[in-house]
Design a protein around this motif. Structure first.
Motif, PDB file in Angstrom:
ATOM      1  N   ASP A   9       0.709  -1.277   0.075  1.00  0.00           N
ATOM      2  CA  ASP A   9      -0.178   0.072  -0.102  1.00  0.00           C
ATOM      3  C   ASP A   9       0.827   1.243  -0.013  1.00  0.00           C
ATOM      4  OD1 ASP A   9      -2.287  -1.347   0.232  1.00  0.00           O
ATOM      5  OD2 ASP A   9      -2.211  -1.686   2.269  1.00  0.00           O
ATOM      6  N   SER A  10       0.442   2.357  -0.890  1.00  0.00           N
ATOM      7  CA  SER A  10       1.115   3.606  -0.914  1.00  0.00           C
ATOM      8  C   SER A  10       0.885   4.187   0.546  1.00  0.00           C
ATOM      9  CB  SER A  10       0.831   4.448  -1.800  1.00  0.00           C
ATOM     10  OG  SER A  10       1.195   5.534  -1.715  1.00  0.00           O
ATOM     11  N   LEU A  11       1.791   4.830   1.075  1.00  0.00           N
ATOM     12  CA  LEU A  11       1.611   5.447   2.383  1.00  0.00           C
ATOM     13  C   LEU A  11       1.108   6.795   2.218  1.00  0.00           C
ATOM     14  CD1 LEU A  11       4.096   3.763   4.449  1.00  0.00           C
ATOM     15  CD2 LEU A  11       1.726   3.119   4.495  1.00  0.00           C
ATOM     16  N   VAL A  12       0.908   7.541   0.980  1.00  0.00           N
ATOM     17  CA  VAL A  12       0.774   8.834   0.614  1.00  0.00           C
ATOM     18  C   VAL A  12      -0.264   8.979  -0.505  1.00  0.00           C
ATOM     19  CG1 VAL A  12       1.604  11.002  -0.405  1.00  0.00           C
ATOM     20  CG2 VAL A  12       3.072   9.564   1.225  1.00  0.00           C
ATOM     21  N   ASN A  13      -0.113   8.028  -1.377  1.00  0.00           N
ATOM     22  CA  ASN A  13      -0.942   8.113  -2.644  1.00  0.00           C
ATOM     23  C   ASN A  13      -1.547   6.622  -3.044  1.00  0.00           C
ATOM     24  OD1 ASN A  13      -2.132   8.354  -5.137  1.00  0.00           O
ATOM     25  ND2 ASN A  13      -0.228   9.327  -6.146  1.00  0.00           N
ATOM     26  N   ALA A  14      -2.824   6.684  -3.197  1.00  0.00           N
ATOM     27  CA  ALA A  14      -3.628   5.323  -3.088  1.00  0.00           C
ATOM     28  C   ALA A  14      -3.624   5.098  -4.736  1.00  0.00           C
ATOM     29  CB  ALA A  14      -4.973   5.544  -2.627  1.00  0.00           C
ATOM     30  N   ASN A  15      -3.192   5.892  -5.568  1.00  0.00           N
ATOM     31  CA  ASN A  15      -3.164   5.535  -6.978  1.00  0.00           C
ATOM     32  C   ASN A  15      -2.218   4.157  -7.057  1.00  0.00           C
ATOM     33  OD1 ASN A  15      -1.997   5.370  -9.800  1.00  0.00           O
ATOM     34  ND2 ASN A  15      -3.228   7.062  -9.976  1.00  0.00           N
ATOM     35  N   GLU A  16      -3.252   3.100  -7.779  1.00  0.00           N
ATOM     36  CA  GLU A  16      -2.523   1.624  -7.733  1.00  0.00           C
ATOM     37  C   GLU A  16      -1.370   1.666  -8.654  1.00  0.00           C
ATOM     38  OE1 GLU A  16      -3.897  -2.821  -8.872  1.00  0.00           O
ATOM     39  OE2 GLU A  16      -5.474  -1.166  -8.529  1.00  0.00           O
ATOM     40  N   ASP A  17      -1.529   2.399  -9.867  1.00  0.00           N
ATOM     41  CA  ASP A  17      -0.602   2.264 -10.860  1.00  0.00           C
ATOM     42  C   ASP A  17       0.911   3.178 -10.123  1.00  0.00           C
ATOM     43  OD1 ASP A  17      -1.934   1.045 -12.728  1.00  0.00           O
ATOM     44  OD2 ASP A  17      -2.416   3.006 -13.769  1.00  0.00           O
ATOM     45  N   ASP A  18       0.745   4.170  -9.546  1.00  0.00           N
ATOM     46  CA  ASP A  18       1.764   4.894  -8.881  1.00  0.00           C
ATOM     47  C   ASP A  18       2.551   3.851  -7.794  1.00  0.00           C
ATOM     48  OD1 ASP A  18       1.504   7.091 -10.313  1.00  0.00           O
ATOM     49  OD2 ASP A  18       0.557   8.055  -8.784  1.00  0.00           O
ATOM     50  N   GLY A  20       5.020   4.798  12.934  1.00  0.00           N
ATOM     51  CA  GLY A  20       4.735   3.347  12.906  1.00  0.00           C
ATOM     52  C   GLY A  20       5.822   2.641  12.410  1.00  0.00           C
ATOM     53  N   THR A  21       6.730   3.098  11.451  1.00  0.00           N
ATOM     54  CA  THR A  21       7.615   2.588  10.652  1.00  0.00           C
ATOM     55  C   THR A  21       8.826   2.407  11.362  1.00  0.00           C
ATOM     56  OG1 THR A  21       6.799   3.611   8.472  1.00  0.00           O
ATOM     57  CG2 THR A  21       8.820   2.718   8.604  1.00  0.00           C
ATOM     58  N   PRO A  22       9.407   1.079  11.282  1.00  0.00           N
ATOM     59  CA  PRO A  22      10.494   0.760  12.378  1.00  0.00           C
ATOM     60  C   PRO A  22      11.836   1.442  11.650  1.00  0.00           C
ATOM     61  CG  PRO A  22       9.439  -1.070  11.700  1.00  0.00           C
ATOM     62  CD  PRO A  22       8.926  -0.018  10.739  1.00  0.00           C
ATOM     63  N   VAL A  23      12.860   1.989  12.771  1.00  0.00           N
ATOM     64  CA  VAL A  23      13.864   2.472  12.593  1.00  0.00           C
ATOM     65  C   VAL A  23      14.771   1.452  11.620  1.00  0.00           C
ATOM     66  CG1 VAL A  23      16.266   2.888  13.538  1.00  0.00           C
ATOM     67  CG2 VAL A  23      14.213   3.954  14.547  1.00  0.00           C
ATOM     68  N   GLY A  24      15.512   1.810  10.780  1.00  0.00           N
ATOM     69  CA  GLY A  24      16.415   1.199   9.733  1.00  0.00           C
ATOM     70  C   GLY A  24      15.577   0.750   8.549  1.00  0.00           C
ATOM     71  N   SER A  25      14.163   1.445   8.442  1.00  0.00           N
ATOM     72  CA  SER A  25      13.443   1.099   7.217  1.00  0.00           C
ATOM     73  C   SER A  25      13.910   2.085   6.194  1.00  0.00           C
ATOM     74  CB  SER A  25      12.059   1.411   7.521  1.00  0.00           C
ATOM     75  OG  SER A  25      11.594   0.309   8.442  1.00  0.00           O
ATOM     76  N   ARG A  26      13.678   1.498   4.948  1.00  0.00           N
ATOM     77  CA  ARG A  26      14.124   2.573   3.698  1.00  0.00           C
ATOM     78  C   ARG A  26      12.630   2.822   3.105  1.00  0.00           C
ATOM     79  NH1 ARG A  26      19.654  -0.494   2.015  1.00  0.00           N
ATOM     80  NH2 ARG A  26      20.951   0.890   3.122  1.00  0.00           N
ATOM     81  N   GLU A  85       4.411  17.073   6.095  1.00  0.00           N
ATOM     82  CA  GLU A  85       3.175  16.400   6.177  1.00  0.00           C
ATOM     83  C   GLU A  85       2.897  15.212   5.283  1.00  0.00           C
ATOM     84  OE1 GLU A  85       0.132  19.093   5.038  1.00  0.00           O
ATOM     85  OE2 GLU A  85       1.170  19.927   3.182  1.00  0.00           O
ATOM     86  N   LEU A  86       3.721  15.162   3.994  1.00  0.00           N
ATOM     87  CA  LEU A  86       3.666  14.089   3.207  1.00  0.00           C
ATOM     88  C   LEU A  86       4.391  12.850   3.672  1.00  0.00           C
ATOM     89  CD1 LEU A  86       4.032  15.586  -0.501  1.00  0.00           C
ATOM     90  CD2 LEU A  86       2.039  14.983   0.811  1.00  0.00           C
ATOM     91  N   LEU A  87       5.031  13.015   4.457  1.00  0.00           N
ATOM     92  CA  LEU A  87       5.778  11.731   5.065  1.00  0.00           C
ATOM     93  C   LEU A  87       5.359  11.401   6.684  1.00  0.00           C
ATOM     94  CD1 LEU A  87       9.404  12.091   3.166  1.00  0.00           C
ATOM     95  CD2 LEU A  87       7.390  10.613   2.870  1.00  0.00           C
ATOM     96  N   ASN A  88       4.882  12.336   7.289  1.00  0.00           N
ATOM     97  CA  ASN A  88       4.714  11.978   8.656  1.00  0.00           C
ATOM     98  C   ASN A  88       3.795  10.753   8.869  1.00  0.00           C
ATOM     99  OD1 ASN A  88       5.671  14.096   9.768  1.00  0.00           O
ATOM    100  ND2 ASN A  88       4.132  15.605   9.520  1.00  0.00           N
ATOM    101  N   THR A  90      17.247  16.114  10.163  1.00  0.00           N
ATOM    102  CA  THR A  90      16.807  15.654  11.324  1.00  0.00           C
ATOM    103  C   THR A  90      15.509  16.449  11.741  1.00  0.00           C
ATOM    104  OG1 THR A  90      18.985  15.108  12.498  1.00  0.00           O
ATOM    105  CG2 THR A  90      17.128  15.428  13.959  1.00  0.00           C
ATOM    106  N   PHE A  91      14.518  15.970  12.083  1.00  0.00           N
ATOM    107  CA  PHE A  91      13.088  16.736  12.093  1.00  0.00           C
ATOM    108  C   PHE A  91      12.383  16.049  13.303  1.00  0.00           C
ATOM    109  CE2 PHE A  91      12.187  13.260   9.369  1.00  0.00           C
ATOM    110  CZ  PHE A  91      10.483  13.086   9.701  1.00  0.00           C
ATOM    111  N   THR A  92      11.304  16.756  13.779  1.00  0.00           N
ATOM    112  CA  THR A  92      10.330  16.074  14.744  1.00  0.00           C
ATOM    113  C   THR A  92       9.231  15.679  14.066  1.00  0.00           C
ATOM    114  OG1 THR A  92      10.971  17.891  16.471  1.00  0.00           O
ATOM    115  CG2 THR A  92       9.104  16.823  16.756  1.00  0.00           C
ATOM    116  N   LEU A  93       9.261  14.416  14.218  1.00  0.00           N
ATOM    117  CA  LEU A  93       8.061  13.449  13.562  1.00  0.00           C
ATOM    118  C   LEU A  93       6.566  14.267  13.852  1.00  0.00           C
ATOM    119  CD1 LEU A  93       7.235  11.380  11.540  1.00  0.00           C
ATOM    120  CD2 LEU A  93       7.170   9.880  13.502  1.00  0.00           C
TER     121      LEU A  93
END
Length: 321
Positions: free
Chosen positions: A42-51, A144-150, A136-139, A127-130
């Motif tokens: 699942d996209s975590l920003v955009n629900a467009n299936e092709d994207d 909930g995403t684990p440290v070490g994720s890409r 806003e596009l990435l918060n 570095t930023f405050t979550l």
């Protein structure tokens, strides 16, 4: 205090509201994060299936902590900002309000060329405050995403000539820590050595100094702890949140976060040598007096107005990550 920063994603992800100013650190939630490659469905920003499918096809590999190897078929195109977790780490999940450190590498998705990244020489992580609205596009992606994720993130953009393109970044969540909550140095007062500039604190904690008559510039840097905080020790590869004021040897203020009304964030790998050396090994909550000769300040920066100046700083270390 001027540090080296980069705004690669802000410049190339036009209209995304993602603002990267550009420190990799070992936070409380860091752990020994290693990654297992498994793209989110699942996209975590955009629900467009092709994207979503376009980003899922981006191959991300390599050791966590180093620049990832990224492979994709160009031109890569998306209809709007889209993010997927391409590689899930095994660190602690990030929570809103944490101080998050992330590295990234940026590509021109249309042409396929690598543009820049925080692993480049002279650059530092972001570095930023979550929860910061500027992200806003990435918060929602990061919470909930684990440290070490890409995370692979793509958006429509423009190149230097104004032509439409796609900006693709692969972001590595390097660490996440709970903020200290400090607004000024707190801890045990330390009696300074005789003969040093005298520091007086205002009601809000802002410092002023009095330089003794006849005080001569030292040949070697002076590091004097004035308040010893009880927080964790700061290492040279971390970033800090600090309140500070800087003076020239004649007592003239040239920079002050106190005057701006808010502390500043600095990667200790991206500031003058005197800050890196003088603040490494100090503890969060401490206040430190630094008297820095030109060679460890701006002595090597041609044309800088402070190039030949011995500088005095009083630094409150409010956080490290």
């Amino acid at each position: 205090m001027k540090n080296r920063t980069m705004r690669g994603l802000a410049a190339l992800a036009v209209g995304s509201a993602l603002v990267l100013s550009g420190c990799s650190s070992d936070g409380d939630a860091d752990g020994d994060a290693t990654a297992t490659e498994s793209a989110s469905t699942d996209s975590l920003v955009n629900a467009n299936e092709d994207d979503v499918k376009t980003l899922e096809a981006v191959e991300v590999s390599g050791d966590v902590g180093s620049e990832p190897e990224v492979a994709f078929d160009a031109p890569l195109e998306v209809s709007g900002p889209t993010a997927v977790v391409s590689v899930e780490g095994d660190g602690e999940p990030l929570e809103e309000g944490m101080r998050v450190t992330m590295d990234y590498v940026l590509y021109d998705g249309t042409g396929g060329e690598r543009v820049q990244g925080t692993w480049d020489e002279g650059q530092t992580a972001e570095t930023f405050t979550l929860g910061d609205p500027a992200y806003e596009l990435l918060n929602d992606t990061f919470i909930g995403t684990p440290v070490g994720s890409r995370v692979s993130f793509a958006n429509q953009s423009q190149d230097a000539d104004g032509n439409a393109t796609t900006a693709l970044s692969v972001i590595e969540l390097s660490s996440g820590t709970e903020p200290s909550g400090l607004e000024r140095a707190e801890g045990e007062a330390v009696t300074p050595e005789d003969g040093l500039p005298t520091v007086t604190l205002g009601d809000d904690g802002s410092p002023s100094i009095e330089i003794p008559d006849g005080y001569e510039a030292p040949d070697e840097m002076v590091v004097q702890t004035l308040i010893k905080g009880d927080g964790p020790e700061v290492s040279a590869d971390q970033s800090i949140t600090a309140h500070y004021t800087g003076w020239t040897l004649d007592g003239e203020t040239f920079d002050s976060s106190w005057e701006r009304g808010e502390p500043a964030d600095f990667a200790l790998t991206g500031v003058i040598e005197g800050w890196t050396e003088g603040l490494s090994g100090q503890t969060v909550g401490s206040q430190v007096l630094l008297v820095i000769p030109p060679a460890q300040a701006y002595g090597a920066v041609d044309g800088n107005e402070l190039q030949d100046e011995t500088l005095i700083f009083v630094v409150d270390i409010l956080d490290a990550y």
